[in-house]
Motif scaffolding. Structure first.
Motif, mmCIF file in Angstrom:
data_model
loop_
_atom_site.group_PDB
_atom_site.id
_atom_site.type_symbol
_atom_site.label_atom_id
_atom_site.label_comp_id
_atom_site.label_asym_id
_atom_site.label_seq_id
_atom_site.Cartn_x
_atom_site.Cartn_y
_atom_site.Cartn_z
ATOM 1 N N ALA A 1 -42.648 50.630 13.509
ATOM 2 C CA ALA A 1 -43.731 50.051 14.297
ATOM 3 C C ALA A 1 -44.322 48.825 13.620
ATOM 4 O O ALA A 1 -44.697 47.850 14.284
ATOM 5 N N ALA A 2 -44.415 48.853 12.284
ATOM 6 C CA ALA A 2 -44.948 47.691 11.565
ATOM 7 C C ALA A 2 -43.955 46.534 11.574
ATOM 8 O O ALA A 2 -44.346 45.368 11.685
ATOM 9 N N ALA A 3 -42.683 46.846 11.455
ATOM 10 C CA ALA A 3 -41.652 45.796 11.443
ATOM 11 C C ALA A 3 -41.431 45.187 12.818
ATOM 12 O O ALA A 3 -40.995 44.038 12.923
ATOM 13 N N PHE A 4 -41.722 45.951 13.862
ATOM 14 C CA PHE A 4 -41.539 45.473 15.230
ATOM 15 C C PHE A 4 -42.866 45.545 15.993
ATOM 16 O O PHE A 4 -42.927 45.989 17.134
ATOM 17 N N HIS A 5 -43.919 45.110 15.326
ATOM 18 C CA HIS A 5 -45.254 45.033 15.914
ATOM 19 C C HIS A 5 -45.169 44.364 17.281
ATOM 20 O O HIS A 5 -44.379 43.429 17.477
ATOM 21 N N ARG A 6 -45.976 44.804 18.222
ATOM 22 C CA ARG A 6 -45.925 44.229 19.574
ATOM 23 C C ARG A 6 -46.373 42.773 19.604
ATOM 24 O O ARG A 6 -46.063 42.056 20.555
ATOM 25 N N THR A 7 -47.106 42.356 18.573
ATOM 26 C CA THR A 7 -47.460 40.941 18.429
ATOM 27 C C THR A 7 -46.609 40.384 17.298
ATOM 28 O O THR A 7 -46.829 40.720 16.129
ATOM 29 N N ALA B 1 -56.552 48.399 2.653
ATOM 30 C CA ALA B 1 -56.536 48.636 4.095
ATOM 31 C C ALA B 1 -55.638 49.833 4.376
ATOM 32 O O ALA B 1 -54.418 49.751 4.218
ATOM 33 N N SER B 2 -56.251 50.939 4.750
ATOM 34 C CA SER B 2 -55.518 52.154 5.110
ATOM 35 C C SER B 2 -55.317 52.125 6.617
ATOM 36 O O SER B 2 -56.259 52.373 7.379
ATOM 37 N N VAL B 3 -54.098 51.813 7.047
ATOM 38 C CA VAL B 3 -53.853 51.452 8.445
ATOM 39 C C VAL B 3 -52.763 52.329 9.058
ATOM 40 O O VAL B 3 -51.997 52.980 8.355
ATOM 41 N N GLN B 4 -52.697 52.297 10.386
ATOM 42 C CA GLN B 4 -51.804 53.170 11.142
ATOM 43 C C GLN B 4 -50.948 52.341 12.101
ATOM 44 O O GLN B 4 -51.393 52.027 13.213
ATOM 45 N N PRO B 5 -49.736 51.976 11.720
ATOM 46 C CA PRO B 5 -48.889 51.156 12.598
ATOM 47 C C PRO B 5 -48.603 51.796 13.953
ATOM 48 O O PRO B 5 -48.383 51.088 14.938
ATOM 49 N N PRO C 1 -53.874 45.116 -0.436
ATOM 50 C CA PRO C 1 -53.015 46.299 -0.528
ATOM 51 C C PRO C 1 -53.040 47.096 0.788
ATOM 52 O O PRO C 1 -54.111 47.341 1.359
ATOM 53 N N LEU C 2 -51.872 47.494 1.249
ATOM 54 C CA LEU C 2 -51.739 48.292 2.461
ATOM 55 C C LEU C 2 -51.287 49.703 2.118
ATOM 56 O O LEU C 2 -50.405 49.889 1.276
ATOM 57 N N ALA C 3 -51.885 50.678 2.780
ATOM 58 C CA ALA C 3 -51.439 52.071 2.694
ATOM 59 C C ALA C 3 -51.294 52.572 4.118
ATOM 60 O O ALA C 3 -52.254 52.532 4.889
ATOM 61 N N PHE C 4 -50.102 53.032 4.482
ATOM 62 C CA PHE C 4 -49.827 53.454 5.848
ATOM 63 C C PHE C 4 -50.100 54.950 6.020
ATOM 64 O O PHE C 4 -49.860 55.750 5.114
ATOM 65 N N GLY C 5 -50.567 55.299 7.193
ATOM 66 C CA GLY C 5 -50.782 56.697 7.540
ATOM 67 C C GLY C 5 -50.668 56.890 9.036
ATOM 68 O O GLY C 5 -50.340 55.959 9.787
ATOM 69 N N SER C 6 -50.959 58.103 9.478
ATOM 70 C CA SER C 6 -50.798 58.464 10.883
ATOM 71 C C SER C 6 -52.114 58.753 11.596
ATOM 72 O O SER C 6 -52.181 58.692 12.818
ATOM 73 N N ASP C 7 -53.178 59.117 10.825
ATOM 74 C CA ASP C 7 -54.401 59.670 11.404
ATOM 75 C C ASP C 7 -54.083 60.935 12.196
ATOM 76 O O ASP C 7 -54.751 61.253 13.168
#
Length: 538
Positions: free
Chosen positions: A435-441, A374-378, A415-421
Motif C-alpha cells: 500500500a505504501a509503495a503503490f499509494h493512491r497518490t 510518524a507512526s502511520v498506517q498505509p 522516522p516512519l514506523a508502520f502499523g495497522s491500527d
C-alpha cells in the motif's frame, strides 16, 4: 522444515534466501541463544553444520526480519477475530442480518460486541438505527463500533446500563455515539468481558499476528480505550514468551501512572482529535460534507506540558493526531516543550505521533527538526484514499490527495514506523508495504525497500532500539520464513516501476508486490530464537 522452540539452542538455517544487509547474497544463518550469530553463503555454512543443535533446510524459502506492527489494540482485535465482524458486510441489510445471527448464536453473552461497520461503503449511506438493532438483538445490550473505532452504535438496553449517557457530550439520539458518550458506552460494554474472555481474545490476536510474520506489536492502551487491568494482563501474557513481543503505551497525561503500569510511554492514542470517517478529526477548515471542523481534545499548551513531563521522566510522549489542525497543535506543542527542556533532549526522547495523516510542508519540517516518529498506517490509504474514496468525500479531492505523504516524510528524514491500527485494518504487513509503495497518490509513494524497513526496523527504532529489526550478527533473532515467488531489487532511482533480478546490485531482494501479485505466505515466525508460529504441514 523443523525447528525447536527452545531459544537456547543453536540453529543453522540453510538453503534459502536470507534478507540481510550484512550479506546481500546470504543463503544461510546461524541463531544462537536468541540472537543472530552469523549470516553468509551456503558454502561457508558447512563449517557450522557439526557444531549446532539443529539444522533447518529452508528449501528455497525467504528469511526476513519479523515485522513490527507499531499500532495495535490487542484485546479489541481478538474480540473482532472471535466475535462479530462487519467489515465485509456489503450493505446495511446484510449487516443487520449478521447482527441477528450473532445474537442468536450467543445466548449467554451479557453484552454483544461487534466491530467494523462502515456506512460510507454501503449503498444506504447511513449507520444502523437503534430501533433496527433493538429488533435484531431481541432487545439485548449490543455495542457496535465503526471501523475507525471513533464512533459506535448501541442498543437501548446497553444505553440503559450507562447512567447519564443521554446527557453526555457526543450523544445523538438518532445517530452514532461520539466523544464522551461513546467512551462511556464502550467502557460499559468492555467491562462485561470476563477475564477469561479477555485472555482468550488476547491470545487469539497475538497468535494471528504471529501467523502473518509479526514478531512485535505496540499496544496502544489507555483509560478511554481499554482498562488498566486489560493493559497489565496483556503485558503479563506477553512476558510468558509464547508469542510476539508486546511494547505497551498508555495514553494518559498522568506520567507516573503510565510508568507504574509498565508502559514504555505515556503515549499512543492520547487523543488530540478523532477520525476523518467519524467527522471528528480536527481540521483547519470545514469538512466538505459537514459544516464544522471536527473535535479538538488537546491544544498546543497541553501537548507542551505533557512532552515536558515525559521528557523529564525519561518516557516517550505520543499523541493521536489525524487532522491538519491537530497535527499543527502537536508540532507547536512539541516545539514549545523543546524551548523549555532543550531541543536535544526532546529529540533524544523519540516522541511519537500516531496516524499523522494531514500534514503540511511546515509540519513535515517540524517533525524532522523535533525528532518525532510518524507512526502511520498505509492500509488507510488503500482503504479510503483515491478520488472516489471516503477521504475525498469527507475532505474534497484536493485535500484528500495530500493525505499520508510518506515520500515527503522520508525525504525530510522523519522516522516512519508502520502499523495497522488493528482492528481498524487487519494484520497484513506485506499488504501495508504494498500500500505504501503503490499509494493512491503517486507522489506519496515510497520504495518497497523503504516501506519494508518502516515495517521492520522502523518499529524497533520507534521504541528506542537501533540494534534490532534487521538480520545481522548480534541482533535479536526475530525473523519470519516465507514461501514466495521471485525476489527482485527495486532500482534506486525509481520508487515503483523498474525492477531487477541482477545479483550484481548488491542489494537484498524482496518479493514482487505489484497490485495483483500474490503476497508471501508465512511458514514460520520466530521471536528471540523461540518459534511462535508454524504453518500446519510445514
Amino acid at each position: 522444515m523443523s525447528e525447536s522452540t527452545d531459544p537456547n539452542r543453536t540453529v543453522l538455517l540453510r538453503r534459502g534466501e536470507v534478507h540481510s544487509p550484512a550479506d546481500p547474497f546470504a543463503t544461510a544463518m546461524v541463531v544462537e541463544r536468541g540472537q543472530v550469530a552469523w549470516v553468509g553463503s551456503e558454502g561457508a555454512a558447512d563449517a557450522f553444520a557439526d557444531g549446532v543443535d539443529e539444522v533447518v533446510d529452508l528449501d528455497g524459502a525467504l528469511v526476513t526480519p519479523a515485522f513490527t506492527d507499531a499500532h495495535v489494540h490487542t484485546t479489541a482485535t481478538g474480540l473482532a477475530l472471535t466475535g462479530l465482524d462487519l467489515s465485509d458486510a456489503p450493505t446495511l441489510g446484510a449487516a443487520l442480518g449478521l447482527v441477528r445471527d450473532f445474537a442468536r448464536s450467543r445466548p449467554g453473552d451479557t453484552v454483544l460486541l461487534g466491530h467494523g461497520w462502515d456506512a460510507a461503503r454501503w449503498p444506504e449511506r447511513r449507520a444502523p438505527r437503534r430501533d433496527e438493532l433493538d429488533e435484531a438483538t431481541g432487545g439485548r445490550p449490543l455495542y457496535l463500533s465503526r471501523i475507525d473505532v471513533h464512533s459506535a452504535v448501541a442498543t437501548t438496553a446497553l444505553l440503559d446500563l450507562v447512567p447519564g449517557v443521554r446527557h453526555a457530550d457526543g450523544f445523538h439520539d438518532a445517530g452514532p455515539l461520539l466523544g464522551d458518550a461513546h467512551h462511556a458506552v464502550r467502557a460499559a460494554a468492555f467491562d462485561a468481558v470476563t477475564p477469561a474472555q479477555r485472555t482468550a481474545a488476547q491470545r487469539a490476536a497475538l497468535a494471528h499476528a504471529a501467523s502473518v510474520g509479526i514478531g512485535s506489536v505496540h499496544e496502544c492502551g489507555g483509560p478511554h480505550i481499554s482498562s488498566e487491568d486489560d493493559f497489565t494482563a496483556l503485558l503479563a501474557l506477553a512476558a510468558e514468551g509464547d508469542g510476539p513481543r508486546v511494547v505497551g503505551y498508555w495514553a494518559e497525561q498522568n506520567v507516573d501512572r503510565a510508568r507504574e503500569l509498565g508502559a514504555a510511554g505515556a503515549a499512543g492514542d492520547l487523543f488530540v482529535d478523532g477520525s476523518i470517517g467519524s467527522h471528528t478529526a480536527c481540521l483547519h477548515h470545514d469538512y466538505a460534507d459537514a459544516a464544522h471542523t471536527g473535535t479538538a481534545h488537546l491544544d498546543a499548551a497541553a501537548v507542551a506540558a505533557h512532552v515536558v513531563a515525559c521528557t523529564e521522566a525519561g518516557l516517550q510522549a505520543g499523541f493521536h493526531a489525524i487532522g491538519d489542525a491537530a497535527v499543527t497543535a502537536v508540532a507547536d506543542g512539541v516545539r514549545a516543550a523543546a524551548e523549555k527542556t532543550g531541543l536535544a533532549r526532546v529529540r533524544a526522547a523519540r516522541h511519537r505521533v500516531e496516524h499523522a495523516e494531514m500534514l503540511t510542508a511546515r509540519t513535515v519540517a517540524d517533525f524532522a527538526e523535533l525528532g518525532l516518529t510518524a507512526s502511520v498506517q498505509p492500509a488507510f490509504d488503500a482503504l479510503w484514499g483515491g478520488p472516489d474514496g471516503m477521504y475525498a468525500e469527507r475532505l474534497g479531492a484536493e485535500r484528500a490527495a495530500r493525505l499520508n505523504p510518506f515520500a515527503a516524510l522520508l525525504r525530510a528524514g522523519v522516522p516512519l514506523a508502520f502499523g495497522s491500527d488493528s482492528p481498524v485494518t487487519p494484520f497484513d504487513p506485506w499488504g501495508a508495504v504494498r500500500a505504501a509503495a503503490f499509494h493512491r497518490t503517486p507522489e506519496h509513494r515510497v520504495s518497497v525497500r523503504a516501506a519494508f524497513t518502516a515495517h521492520t526496523r522502523g518499529g524497533w527504532r520507534a521504541v528506542g532500539r537501533d540494534d534490532a529489526g534487521v538480520l545481522v550478527p548480534g541482533a535479536p533473532a526475530d525473523y519470519a520464513v516465507w514461501r514466495t515467488g521471485d525476489l527482485v531489487v527495486q532500482a534506486p532511482d525509481d520508487r515503483v516501476a523498474r525492477w531487477s533480478t541482477d545479483p550484481r546490485s548488491g542489494t537484498p531482494g524482496l518479493p514482487v508486490l505489484a497490485p495483483g501479485a500474490e503476497l508471501p505466505v508465512c511458514l514460520r515466525t520466530v521471536v528471540g530464537g523461540r518459534t511462535v508460529f508454524v504453518r500446519p504441514g510445514e
